[in-house]
Motif scaffolding. Structure first.
Motif, PDB file in Angstrom:
ATOM      1  N   GLY A 167      53.047  24.761 -94.384  1.00 43.55           N
ATOM      2  CA  GLY A 167      53.485  26.046 -93.316  1.00 43.55           C
ATOM      3  C   GLY A 167      55.167  25.380 -93.056  1.00 43.55           C
ATOM      4  O   GLY A 167      55.380  26.175 -91.756  1.00 43.55           O
ATOM      5  N   ASP A 168      55.993  24.970 -93.916  1.00 44.08           N
ATOM      6  CA  ASP A 168      57.497  24.643 -94.220  1.00 44.08           C
ATOM      7  C   ASP A 168      58.618  25.709 -94.818  1.00 44.08           C
ATOM      8  O   ASP A 168      59.139  25.233 -94.866  1.00 44.08           O
ATOM      9  CB  ASP A 168      57.592  23.077 -94.864  1.00 44.08           C
ATOM     10  N   SER A 169      57.069  26.560 -95.774  1.00 45.62           N
ATOM     11  CA  SER A 169      57.978  27.876 -96.610  1.00 45.62           C
ATOM     12  C   SER A 169      58.739  28.211 -95.906  1.00 45.62           C
ATOM     13  O   SER A 169      58.747  28.247 -94.621  1.00 45.62           O
ATOM     14  CB  SER A 169      56.750  28.157 -97.060  1.00 45.62           C
ATOM     15  N   TRP A 203      51.918  29.577 -87.771  1.00 48.02           N
ATOM     16  CA  TRP A 203      51.320  31.406 -87.873  1.00 48.02           C
ATOM     17  C   TRP A 203      50.511  30.981 -89.194  1.00 48.02           C
ATOM     18  O   TRP A 203      49.571  31.912 -90.362  1.00 48.02           O
ATOM     19  CB  TRP A 203      52.610  32.287 -88.204  1.00 48.02           C
ATOM     20  N   SER A 204      49.968  29.729 -90.114  1.00 44.00           N
ATOM     21  CA  SER A 204      48.617  29.603 -90.622  1.00 44.00           C
ATOM     22  C   SER A 204      47.813  30.849 -90.977  1.00 44.00           C
ATOM     23  O   SER A 204      47.287  30.093 -91.634  1.00 44.00           O
ATOM     24  CB  SER A 204      48.711  28.143 -90.602  1.00 44.00           C
ATOM     25  N   GLY A 318      46.024  31.844 -82.178  1.00 49.41           N
ATOM     26  CA  GLY A 318      46.560  30.781 -82.811  1.00 49.41           C
ATOM     27  C   GLY A 318      46.288  30.159 -83.635  1.00 49.41           C
ATOM     28  O   GLY A 318      45.191  30.067 -83.930  1.00 49.41           O
ATOM     29  N   ALA A 319      46.905  28.770 -84.340  1.00 51.19           N
ATOM     30  CA  ALA A 319      46.861  28.159 -85.680  1.00 51.19           C
ATOM     31  C   ALA A 319      47.029  26.962 -85.165  1.00 51.19           C
ATOM     32  O   ALA A 319      48.219  26.541 -85.610  1.00 51.19           O
ATOM     33  CB  ALA A 319      47.645  28.709 -86.281  1.00 51.19           C
ATOM     34  N   PRO A 320      46.712  26.119 -84.212  1.00 49.59           N
ATOM     35  CA  PRO A 320      46.750  24.651 -83.686  1.00 49.59           C
ATOM     36  C   PRO A 320      46.557  23.731 -84.988  1.00 49.59           C
ATOM     37  O   PRO A 320      46.244  24.589 -85.779  1.00 49.59           O
ATOM     38  CB  PRO A 320      45.909  24.324 -82.998  1.00 49.59           C
ATOM     39  N   TYR A 360      51.898  20.960 -83.739  1.00 47.79           N
ATOM     40  CA  TYR A 360      52.151  22.332 -82.522  1.00 47.79           C
ATOM     41  C   TYR A 360      50.548  23.202 -82.482  1.00 47.79           C
ATOM     42  O   TYR A 360      49.569  23.615 -83.571  1.00 47.79           O
ATOM     43  CB  TYR A 360      53.336  23.123 -83.744  1.00 47.79           C
ATOM     44  N   HIS A 361      50.821  23.668 -81.649  1.00 47.93           N
ATOM     45  CA  HIS A 361      49.875  24.849 -80.780  1.00 47.93           C
ATOM     46  C   HIS A 361      50.402  26.079 -79.826  1.00 47.93           C
ATOM     47  O   HIS A 361      51.113  25.705 -79.338  1.00 47.93           O
ATOM     48  CB  HIS A 361      48.895  24.129 -79.880  1.00 47.93           C
ATOM     49  N   LYS A 362      50.718  27.696 -80.821  1.00 49.35           N
ATOM     50  CA  LYS A 362      51.183  28.098 -79.725  1.00 49.35           C
ATOM     51  C   LYS A 362      50.187  29.404 -79.991  1.00 49.35           C
ATOM     52  O   LYS A 362      50.858  30.435 -80.942  1.00 49.35           O
ATOM     53  CB  LYS A 362      52.529  28.901 -80.933  1.00 49.35           C
ATOM     54  N   PRO A 363      49.704  30.037 -79.163  1.00 47.78           N
ATOM     55  CA  PRO A 363      48.349  30.587 -78.523  1.00 47.78           C
ATOM     56  C   PRO A 363      49.739  32.331 -78.113  1.00 47.78           C
ATOM     57  O   PRO A 363      50.491  31.941 -77.495  1.00 47.78           O
ATOM     58  CB  PRO A 363      48.051  30.141 -77.608  1.00 47.78           C
ATOM     59  N   VAL A 364      49.103  32.765 -79.304  1.00 52.40           N
ATOM     60  CA  VAL A 364      49.940  34.483 -79.070  1.00 52.40           C
ATOM     61  C   VAL A 364      49.252  35.194 -78.562  1.00 52.40           C
ATOM     62  O   VAL A 364      47.541  35.400 -79.196  1.00 52.40           O
ATOM     63  CB  VAL A 364      49.988  34.775 -80.184  1.00 52.40           C
TER      64      VAL A 364
END
Length: 909
Positions: A167-169, A203-204, A318-320, A360-364
């Motif tokens: 996820g660091d790209s 956004w995985s 989401g993608a925790p 991180y956990h970011k539900p959209v």
């Protein structure tokens, strides 16, 4: 004999005439069901005969056949084969539109929502420089990588940072970094409101749920008040499927990677309701040492279509995740300890511990409403929200201890892996067990937020040739930033004191200011699910604790005229953005609220296109942006002090292009020139050894940030991309981009440490320096061949050249050029009674030839520089043979990933 020959010739002509005059014509148009656009180059044949053709540029076909009844078979690589039965009663038959659907495999999209919000290139007739990547290609090519991997075969797009961990790209477009490229999800902006950046670990799951990705380079077609300096990337997710079905899949890859996914669609019932759901879990050790990661993805979509006028869709995704990170190292470190070397971890009593973990956990969530008011009028609206919880860990205090090892390459001892056993022993020996600046703990820097917004677009067809769009874009954002302890490493607590600032924002004489002491005794789990529901109490926060509120309001409009051969458009938008900062930790109570800052920004765009022949078209566009500065650049040095030098950044974009389209060959040539003034760029490096910057001591491994203001960037270049389809079973595609990206003028530079302390200020001449972090010249060629039905192979080759270090410098360092080859195999096996289900197999190998290359550098050390500035007698890197492929081995950066592989099997039902 002569009479016999004449009779024979007459008979042949007569029979031929009978055959010709007995044939009938079948016509029609093949349409891409995903984009509702004509599909050029599709194969159309009459089943069981040799009669067949390929569709032209407009998707049209015409077949002559003597078969009065039969079946038409339509096929195209990446799409499901479509059969259409026909019966001819006269001499001709028009089948009308034949819609073919992409063979996406996962959550096949039927309902597309928010058409008026999602600004796709196809929705506007005046063209732009664009590349569209469909679901089938995304799912096939991404494998275990970030979704950015799907964009590597796009002109002027460079992907880097994969070596940092899952996820660091990051990507650059036309040489502009992610904070200067607009990213949209179903029409909603998703760049960070504070700094414009993107974090792909959040956004995985995008590769699982994306219906397609459209990369619009340059000005783009977005009507919102966003500044597409480099370009606009539209992610359009799947919505609720109309048909019942689903899939289960399993994937494995190098570095003990495993992923399992399941999805189910209820289908749309008679009352217009339907639901689609997808869940997945992944985990792996990471390509480099100490980059373990794991996470989940979820996607839930509810659709409701009460009638032909209204269509509603609600989705949440989401993608925790959590993943351990690798930072840049000196080339000499990699040469001594291996290209996978990472010193951010160690062992405590034999148990692995990473000092640097991102979690991180970011539900959209968004709610789309499409309202077809009448045949010429429509309204599309999206309400959206996201809630982010999590952050990143790191060392806290001065008690870090590392294991000393011999570097075989340099022949000297150096600190390597973290000695957690020694740290733990030292902490246990502390008299009261409460840590201070001389002890060591692992902290977590938290970045929580709540973001709400609405985008609405009204579209009116004024007449056959004239369309009008206008709408609004409203957003509000609140971010909370603080630090907490995630691991005391043997301590019972942590105590620290600080002086409290007043409205002067700095501490000119600490003795005249009040102070505060804070002692914490609670550590917090860094599991992303735990972090989402558990927030530290105010009395358990350390180092800093501040918030910001950002409010944004914009209106936009577009007017486009088009006829058969000509189109022109004009877009305009204006927005107001307000910022306020609240510092609860470093300020006295009455001075905690900063001054509120408001900035007005706007953009205007216009262009025209002309089709001067059936297969040829040209266009030219121009645009100007006055963009408000990001929040992090408005307030100086992470204090409440307003930056007096900040003003709106100015962007001028000019572009022109030519397109040729035929049945078997399509090509586009684009030219551009973009200038960006009054700019602010922030970069970071890792401190190589203990020392000082200015007068402040810094430690090895500390992250040092550099902020550059004032310099102008000029980016110009040419881009070519093409697709050739010589056979129905063979696709060949290629691209090339030639850029010249340079700085103009001087920059005002500030450096500060990761604790947000200002270290030094400098003025730097950058005029003529090359912009780094992306290859300015790239080439690519790819092919896909269907060996037999449902079995295909593909390969892509790319060359990267003119890649410079990611620093702002007049004499920037150029990295060695390199080539990459990726390849894959796909097979689809039909199963079930009616062969309506399938089992899909996909194998990818990336970097097939195991190319060893430097993907990025973050320093600018020349081979003629001294190895030690304090001891010039040691000589230069060149005189000591400390050079790798023409680059001084003291430079910091990453090696790119070597050969990797992944395999996926998926059952669709």
């Amino acid at each position: 004999m002569k009479i016999f020959k004449n009779a024979l010739l007459f008979g042949f002509i007569f029979l031929t005439s009978l055959t010709v005059f007995s044939q009938s014509k079948i016509t029609g148009v093949v349409v891409d069901g995903e984009f509702n656009q004509p599909l050029a180059g599709a194969s159309v044949v009459v089943k069981g005969t040799t009669a067949g053709t390929a569709t032209d540029f407009d998707g049209k076909f015409e077949i002559s056949t003597s078969e009065k009844a039969g079946v038409i078979v339509v096929s195209f690589l990446g799409y499901e084969t479509k059969t259409v039965s026909y019966t001819i009663t006269g001499n001709s038959l028009n089948l009308g539109n034949i819609v073919v659907s992409p063979d996406a495999g996962q959550l096949d999209e039927v309902v597309v929502v928010g058409r008026g919000i999602i600004d796709l290139a196809k929705e506007r007739k005046t063209p732009i420089a664009v590349s569209t990547i469909k679901a089938a290609e995304i799912q096939a090519k991404v494998g275990t990588a970030d979704v950015t991997q799907a964009m590597v075969n796009t002109p002027s797009v460079y992907v880097a940072g994969q070596s940092g961990g899952y996820g660091d790209s990051r990507i650059t477009v036309r040489g502009f970094q992610q904070d200067n490229t607009a990213f949209l999800l179903n029409g909603q902006p998703i760049n960070g409101m504070e700094d414009g950046k993107m974090y792909w670990s959040n956004w995985s799951g995008m590769s699982d749920i994306a219906n397609f990705i459209q990369v619009q380079r340059g000005l783009g077609s977005s009507k919102l008040a966003i500044s597409s300096v480099g370009g606009t990337v539209n992610f359009v997710t799947k919505a609720t499927d109309k048909k019942e079905g689903g899939f289960v899949s399993m994937g494995v890859a190098n570095s003990d990677y495993f992923k399992s996914t399941a999805a189910y669609n209820t289908g749309m019932n008679a009352k217009g309701f339907g639901m689609s759901i997808m869940m997945s879990h992944w985990q792996g050790d990471g390509y480099n040492q100490g980059t373990r990661g794991e996470g989940q993805n979820y996607f839930i979509s509810f659709g409701y279509k009460p009638n032909e006028k209204h269509n509603f869709n609600f989705l949440i995704t989401g993608a925790p995740q959590s993943h351990d990170q690798n930072f840049t190292k000196r080339i000499s470190d990699y040469l001594g300890f291996g290209r996978k070397y990472n010193n951010n971890f160690g062992y405590l009593n034999g148990q692995y511990i990473s000092e640097r973990t991102n979690f991180y956990h970011k539900p959209v969530a968004n709610l789309n409403w499409d309202f077809n008011i009448n045949s010429t009028t429509s309204l599309s609206t999206v309400l959206y929200a996201s809630w982010g919880r999590g952050g990143g860990t790191g060392n806290y205090g001065g008690g870090k201890r590392s294991i000393s090892q011999l570097n075989p390459y340099t022949g000297s001892n150096q600190s390597t892996y973290i000695d957690f056993d020694q740290i733990y022993a030292n902490n246990l020996a502390d008299a009261d067990g409460v840590g201070t600046g001389s002890n060591y703990a692992i902290r977590a820097s938290m970045n929580n937020h709540a973001w709400y917004g609405i985008v609405s677009n009204f579209k009116k067809e004024l007449n056959e040739n004239l369309n009008l769009n206008f709408g609004l874009d409203l957003r509000t954002y609140n971010g909370d930033h603080y630090r907490q302890i995630s691991n005391f490493v043997g301590l019972n607590g942590w105590s620290e004191s600080r002086f409290l600032r007043d409205n002067n924002h700095v501490i000119p004489n600490p003795n005249t200011l009040p102070s505060a002491t804070n002692t914490v005794n609670q550590s917090y789990n860094i599991n992303p699910w735990y972090a989402f529901f558990n927030v530290a109490d105010d009395n358990q926060k350390i180092d800093y604790d501040y918030s910001e509120t950002i409010s944004y309001g914009g209106v936009f409009g577009q007017l486009e005229y088009s006829n058969d051969n000509f189109s022109t458009f004009f877009q305009g938008s204006i927005s107001n953005q307000t910022h306020q900062r609240f510092d609860y930790y470093d300020y006295q109570k009455e001075f905690q609220d900063s001054e509120k800052i408001s900035n007005v920004g706007y953009n205007v765009k216009g262009g025209a296109a002309y089709n001067f022949a059936e297969k040829h078209s040209v266009y030219a566009n121009a645009g100007f942006y006055s963009r408000q500065p990001y929040h992090d650049n408005i307030y100086l040095n992470f204090t409440n002090q307003v930056n007096p030098l900040t003003e709106n950044e100015k962007v001028l974009g000019l572009e022109a292009g030519y397109t040729y389209k035929s049945k078997i060959f399509t090509a586009s040539l684009n030219g551009y020139r973009t200038t960006w003034e009054d700019r602010v760029v922030t970069t970071s490096t890792v401190q190589a050894a203990d020392g000082t910057i200015g007068t402040t001591p810094v430690l090895a491994g500390d992250v040092i940030f550099t902020s550059n203001q004032g310099v102008k960037q000029v980016h110009s270049g040419l881009e070519l991309d093409f697709v050739v389809k010589p056979l129905a079973t063979l696709d060949i595609k290629g691209f090339a981009s030639f850029g010249n990206w340079e700085y103009e003028g001087k920059a005002f530079s500030r450096r500060f440490d990761e604790n947000l302390n200002l270290l030094v200020e400098n003025e730097t001449d950058l005029d003529g320096g090359k912009v780094g972090d992306a290859a300015q010249t790239t080439w690519g060629l790819g092919a896909r061949y269907e060996i037999f039905e449902r079995f295909s192979i593909d390969a892509d080759w790319r060359n990267y050249d003119k890649l410079y270090s990611n620093v702002a410098a007049k004499d920037n360092l150029e990295l060695p050029s390199y080539d990459l080859v990726d390849a894959g195999i796909s097979y689809k096996m039909l199963v079930g009674k009616e062969k309506q289900n399938s089992v899909n197999f996909r194998f990818n190998m990336n970097n097939v030839f195991d190319e060893v290359y430097l993907s990025e550098l973050t320093s600018n050390i020349k081979t003629t520089d001294n190895i030690s500035s304090s001891n010039p007698g040691l000589g230069t890197y060149q005189s000591n043979g400390r050079v790798y492929k023409g680059v001084a081995d003291g430079n910091f950066g990453y090696f790119g990933l070597g050969r990797t592989w992944n395999f996926t099997i998926r059952y669709n039902f």
